[in-house]
Write an enzyme that holds these catalytic residues in place. Structure first.
Site, PDB file in Angstrom:
ATOM      1  N   GLY A 235       8.724   7.392  -3.844  1.00  0.00           N
ATOM      2  CA  GLY A 235       7.883   7.043  -4.989  1.00  0.00           C
ATOM      3  C   GLY A 235       8.402   5.925  -5.868  1.00  0.00           C
ATOM      4  O   GLY A 235       8.077   5.871  -7.055  1.00  0.00           O
TER       5      GLY A 235
ATOM      6  N   ASN B 212       7.459   2.841  -5.681  1.00  0.00           N
ATOM      7  CA  ASN B 212       6.268   2.050  -6.055  1.00  0.00           C
ATOM      8  C   ASN B 212       5.459   2.768  -7.130  1.00  0.00           C
ATOM      9  O   ASN B 212       4.908   2.133  -8.029  1.00  0.00           O
ATOM     10  CB  ASN B 212       5.414   1.757  -4.826  1.00  0.00           C
ATOM     11  CG  ASN B 212       5.950   0.576  -4.048  1.00  0.00           C
ATOM     12  OD1 ASN B 212       5.859  -0.559  -4.497  1.00  0.00           O
ATOM     13  ND2 ASN B 212       6.552   0.845  -2.896  1.00  0.00           N
TER      14      ASN B 212
ATOM     15  N   ASN C 253      -3.507  -0.588  -0.847  1.00  0.00           N
ATOM     16  CA  ASN C 253      -2.281  -0.152  -0.178  1.00  0.00           C
ATOM     17  C   ASN C 253      -1.226  -1.240  -0.327  1.00  0.00           C
ATOM     18  O   ASN C 253      -1.556  -2.426  -0.321  1.00  0.00           O
ATOM     19  CB  ASN C 253      -2.582   0.065   1.316  1.00  0.00           C
ATOM     20  CG  ASN C 253      -1.350   0.458   2.109  1.00  0.00           C
ATOM     21  OD1 ASN C 253      -0.620   1.376   1.726  1.00  0.00           O
ATOM     22  ND2 ASN C 253      -1.101  -0.237   3.206  1.00  0.00           N
TER      23      ASN C 253
ATOM     24  N   HIS D 164       2.002  -2.820   1.598  1.00  0.00           N
ATOM     25  CA  HIS D 164       2.653  -2.832   2.916  1.00  0.00           C
ATOM     26  C   HIS D 164       3.893  -3.730   2.841  1.00  0.00           C
ATOM     27  O   HIS D 164       3.820  -4.849   2.301  1.00  0.00           O
ATOM     28  CB  HIS D 164       1.672  -3.355   3.982  1.00  0.00           C
ATOM     29  CG  HIS D 164       2.269  -3.335   5.347  1.00  0.00           C
ATOM     30  ND1 HIS D 164       2.409  -2.173   6.073  1.00  0.00           N
ATOM     31  CD2 HIS D 164       2.812  -4.328   6.108  1.00  0.00           C
ATOM     32  CE1 HIS D 164       2.989  -2.449   7.224  1.00  0.00           C
ATOM     33  NE2 HIS D 164       3.248  -3.743   7.281  1.00  0.00           N
TER      34      HIS D 164
ATOM     35  N   MET E  59       1.922   8.064   3.822  1.00  0.00           N
ATOM     36  CA  MET E  59       2.171   7.917   5.253  1.00  0.00           C
ATOM     37  C   MET E  59       1.207   8.731   6.128  1.00  0.00           C
ATOM     38  O   MET E  59       1.486   8.931   7.300  1.00  0.00           O
ATOM     39  CB  MET E  59       3.614   8.330   5.570  1.00  0.00           C
ATOM     40  CG  MET E  59       4.647   7.522   4.825  1.00  0.00           C
ATOM     41  SD  MET E  59       4.548   5.758   5.178  1.00  0.00           S
ATOM     42  CE  MET E  59       5.947   5.141   4.253  1.00  0.00           C
TER      43      MET E  59
ATOM     44  N   ILE F 151      -2.445   9.229   7.969  1.00  0.00           N
ATOM     45  CA  ILE F 151      -3.639   8.473   8.389  1.00  0.00           C
ATOM     46  C   ILE F 151      -4.892   9.209   7.925  1.00  0.00           C
ATOM     47  O   ILE F 151      -4.989  10.430   8.033  1.00  0.00           O
ATOM     48  CB  ILE F 151      -3.629   8.276   9.921  1.00  0.00           C
ATOM     49  CG1 ILE F 151      -2.495   7.310  10.279  1.00  0.00           C
ATOM     50  CG2 ILE F 151      -4.975   7.750  10.426  1.00  0.00           C
ATOM     51  CD1 ILE F 151      -2.253   7.130  11.749  1.00  0.00           C
ATOM     52  N   LEU F 152      -5.843   8.436   7.388  1.00  0.00           N
ATOM     53  CA  LEU F 152      -7.079   9.027   6.865  1.00  0.00           C
ATOM     54  C   LEU F 152      -8.279   8.658   7.739  1.00  0.00           C
ATOM     55  O   LEU F 152      -8.260   7.628   8.425  1.00  0.00           O
ATOM     56  CB  LEU F 152      -7.315   8.542   5.435  1.00  0.00           C
ATOM     57  CG  LEU F 152      -6.237   8.965   4.425  1.00  0.00           C
ATOM     58  CD1 LEU F 152      -6.472   8.288   3.093  1.00  0.00           C
ATOM     59  CD2 LEU F 152      -6.200  10.474   4.281  1.00  0.00           C
TER      60      LEU F 152
HETATM   61  C1  GAR Z   1       7.402   1.194   0.710  1.00  0.00           C
HETATM   62  O1  GAR Z   1       8.241   0.199   1.210  1.00  0.00           O
HETATM   63  C2  GAR Z   1       5.973   0.932   1.155  1.00  0.00           C
HETATM   64  O2  GAR Z   1       5.634  -0.412   1.190  1.00  0.00           O
HETATM   65  C3  GAR Z   1       5.995   1.524   2.536  1.00  0.00           C
HETATM   66  O3  GAR Z   1       6.766   2.693   2.421  1.00  0.00           O
HETATM   67  C4  GAR Z   1       7.707   2.551   1.347  1.00  0.00           C
HETATM   68  C5  GAR Z   1       7.511   3.689   0.399  1.00  0.00           C
HETATM   69  O4  GAR Z   1       8.477   3.658  -0.616  1.00  0.00           O
HETATM   70  N1  GAR Z   1       4.664   1.774   3.025  1.00  0.00           N
HETATM   71  C6  GAR Z   1       4.326   1.602   4.284  1.00  0.00           C
HETATM   72  O5  GAR Z   1       5.106   1.286   5.152  1.00  0.00           O
HETATM   73  C7  GAR Z   1       2.861   1.850   4.586  1.00  0.00           C
HETATM   74  N2  GAR Z   1       2.483   1.195   5.792  1.00  0.00           N
HETATM   75  P1  GAR Z   1       8.269   4.418  -1.998  1.00  0.00           P
HETATM   76  O6  GAR Z   1       7.836   5.848  -1.682  1.00  0.00           O
HETATM   77  O7  GAR Z   1       9.638   4.375  -2.626  1.00  0.00           O
HETATM   78  O8  GAR Z   1       7.241   3.693  -2.802  1.00  0.00           O
END
Ligand code: GAR
Length: 230
Positions: A34, A36, A130, A132, A113, A115-116
């Site tokens: 979390g 982000n 989202n 990425h 993470m 898929i929907l």
């Molecule tokens: C982040 O780097 C995000 O961009 C990635 O997972 C991490 C989650 O970190 N998402 C993906 O790869 C989706 N395709 P966080 O839980 O610390 O935000």
């Protein structure tokens, strides 16, 4: 007691007073650490989410640290676990129901993470974003998530990577691109050091920026492309 006495003692109060109906309700979907989500919370507390309010955080995992981050900031949480549902469709329907209950105007996938089903994208067309951890269309699509994305970038030997914020469509990582930011790859990078730098230099900046733009009504989608109207 006469009705008029009661009215005098308890003057009528408008239950809707003080509620800003123009503010956008944001629901953040998470599965892990979390960071982000934290960037969004920090932006909200600095008044930098364009008036958007994080109404609820929904996690696909009960042990996600993101849930603690939300609770520490007084944000309501829900857990909707994938394995409690027989298939993707049933899971997606439960999620849609929760989003309706939260009056979601914007849904943010911040390290989500699971898929929907296409039903979610249809119910919230151009309202789900989202983040990425690569410059789409590089290192994206099925199987490219989390650390795997950075492993693939280092394996390929690219010199620049970055992050992308985009609208979610039925095509995995294929929706209209809202913002991107490039990050240099350094000679000694490991997937872990690269992931950290991409987060710090790109993800934690462009995700709150994109949410702000959305909440201010500054993003339009035309012919499959996102256009920012400043
Ligand atoms: C982040 O780097 C995000 O961009 C990635 O997972 C991490 C989650 O970190 N998402 C993906 O790869 C989706 N395709 P966080 O839980 O610390 O935000």
């Amino acid at each position: 007691m006469a009705v008029t006495d009661l009215q005098e003692r308890t003057p009528w109060v408008d239950p809707l007073e003080g509620i800003d109906f123009s503010a956008k309700n944001i629901v953040v979907l998470v599965s892990g650490g979390g960071t982000n989500l934290q960037a969004l919370i920090n932006a909200q507390e600095r008044g930098e989410l364009g008036g958007g309010i994080i109404k609820c955080v929904i996690s696909s995992r009960p042990d996600a640290y993101a849930l603690k981050r939300a609770k520490d900031h007084g944000i309501p949480t829900r857990v909707i676990q994938r394995k409690s549902f027989p298939d993707v469709e049933a899971y997606s329907n439960a999620l849609i129901e929760a989003l309706y209950q939260e009056y979601a105007d914007l849904v943010v996938q911040a390290g989500f993470m699971t898929i929907l089903a296409p039903s979610v994208c249809r119910a919230y067309q151009n309202k789900i974003i989202n983040v990425h951890p690569a410059l789409i269309p590089s290192f994206c699509g099925k199987g490219f998530y989390g650390l795997h994305v950075h492993e693939a970038a280092l394996e390929k030997g690219v010199k620049v990577t970055g992050a992308t914020v985009h609208f979610v469509t039925e095509v995995c990582d294929g929706g209209p691109i809202i913002l991107q930011k490039a990050v240099d790859i350094l000679p000694d990078d490991t997937p872990e050091t690269l992931q950290k730098r991409v987060m710090e230099q790109a993800e934690w900046k462009i995700l709150p920026q994109a949410v702000k733009l959305f909440c201010e009504g500054k993003i339009k989608v035309k012919n499959g492309k996102a256009i920012i109207t400043e």
